[in-house]
Design an enzyme around this catalytic site. Structure first.
Site, mmCIF file in Angstrom:
data_model
loop_
_atom_site.group_PDB
_atom_site.id
_atom_site.type_symbol
_atom_site.label_atom_id
_atom_site.label_comp_id
_atom_site.label_asym_id
_atom_site.label_seq_id
_atom_site.Cartn_x
_atom_site.Cartn_y
_atom_site.Cartn_z
ATOM 1 C CB ALA A 1 -0.440 -1.052 1.657
ATOM 2 C CD GLU A 2 -3.253 -2.302 -3.199
ATOM 3 O OE1 GLU A 2 -2.856 -1.641 -4.179
ATOM 4 O OE2 GLU A 2 -3.148 -3.541 -3.137
#
Length: 356
Positions: A216-217
């Site tokens: 996600a990051e």
């Protein structure tokens, strides 16, 4: 084609001053944080202005959490790897576009793993190591690329078959695109799996959660940077999460940007911060699923903002969370958190976890 060392101009400039948004933790030393971030924004603005002067106002491309961008040849040639779409774009304004593009393609396909770059501030191909993009790009024979001969042959093939041009203002841009393999995210994840497993065992954090956070990051982009002052695979912030972990380990100050751009340190620090959320800031939440939801949102937007959704009193907030089902906690977080980004972050990470 002449060989030269590729200085990662934009990445190194950014790595000296910033990172990408975990927004993890509470505000510490806010005056220093603001001053440092402002200095970084000034640098980026100056760099973007230089790019605009050469490429034009609609052609400014800079690195980000899921984008690797490098400029060469006095900013006239650039490489842009989008780690989400899985496309590498090579562009040049040079009068000798074939030479410049070929050199960019070959050196990018053979660029070293991140640790070598952080140690030496340059690409220095170690023959004992696979290139960073190994198995993420296949050549015209559907083979991975490790050595110069295959990289050069593939570059010639791409330039012979896929060369394109476009107009942008008064500029004529010559470019080619190369697609990463469909499972490129998994290919990158495998590179860092030993680090993730080690951190998972050390801090008793679910390996699947670490993987989902990294995807996600940064989409497993170890060069990830952003204007909101976070760095690397897990987008760890120096002034917040980094400072908290250093304090926990009896160290003063905060980790350097070079330290956090090393994937080994980054995964360790990011997972340590997840452990800190679990054992300190969110301690007392009994249901492991509710705790996981709170940890995910806290990693993005801070534990204080999570608890205040339920009560301004910490103990009461914990008691309220414990009186709710995990699904009720999830719904409250995705509907009532002050930050839309944090609400979306929980949804995104949860979906990634569901697919693992």
């Amino acid at each position: 084609m002449k060989k030269k060392q590729k200085i990662i101009t934009l990445m190194i400039a950014i790595s000296l001053l910033t990172g990408c948004p975990s927004k993890n933790s509470v505000n510490h030393n806010n005056d220093y944080y603001v001053k440092d971030t402002n200095a970084f924004n000034i640098l980026i603005s100056q760099y973007a202005n230089n790019i605009e002067q050469i490429w034009g106002p609609k052609e400014v491309v800079i690195a980000g959490p899921k984008d690797y961008v490098q400029y060469e040849d006095n900013l006239k040639t650039r490489v842009h790897i989008n780690f989400v779409s899985g496309v590498i774009t090579f562009e040049t304004l040079s009068d000798t576009p074939l030479d410049n593009l070929k050199e960019a393609i070959v050196s990018t396909l053979l660029m070293s793993e991140p640790v070598d770059i952080i140690r030496h501030d340059k690409i220095s191909q170690d023959l004992s190591q696979e290139p960073f993009l190994y198995n993420q790009v296949l050549d015209q024979e559907r083979q991975p690329i490790r050595w110069n001969g295959r990289a050069s042959s593939f570059a010639d093939y791409v330039l012979s078959n896929n060369l394109m041009q476009r107009e942008s203002g008064s500029h004529q841009i010559t470019y080619v695109e190369i697609k990463l393999v469909p499972n490129h995210i998994n290919q990158r994840a495998r590179k860092f799996l030993p680090l993730i497993t080690k951190a998972s065992n050390r801090y008793f954090i679910d390996e699947r959660l670490i993987l989902a956070i990294i995807e996600a990051e940064s989409a497993f982009n170890p060069y990830a940077v952003s204007r909101t002052d976070a760095l690397g695979l897990m987008q760890v912030q120096q002034h917040t999460a980094g400072r908290d972990i250093f304090k926990l380990r009896g160290k003063s100050g905060e980790p350097s940007r070079k330290f956090l751009l090393d994937p080994r340190n980054n995964v360790d620090m990011g997972t340590a911060y997840l452990s800190l959320l679990k054992t300190k800031y969110l301690a007392g939440i009994n249901n492991p699923i509710s705790l996981r939801y709170a940890m995910i949102v806290s990693y993005n937007g801070g534990a204080g903002n999570v608890l205040r959704i339920f009560s301004n009193d910490r103990n009461e907030a914990i008691n309220i969370i414990n009186s709710m089902t995990p699904q009720q906690v999830y719904q409250r977080l995705v509907t009532s958190h002050v930050s839309q980004e944090s609400r979306n972050y929980l949804i995104k990470v949860s979906k990634i976890l569901d697919n693992k």
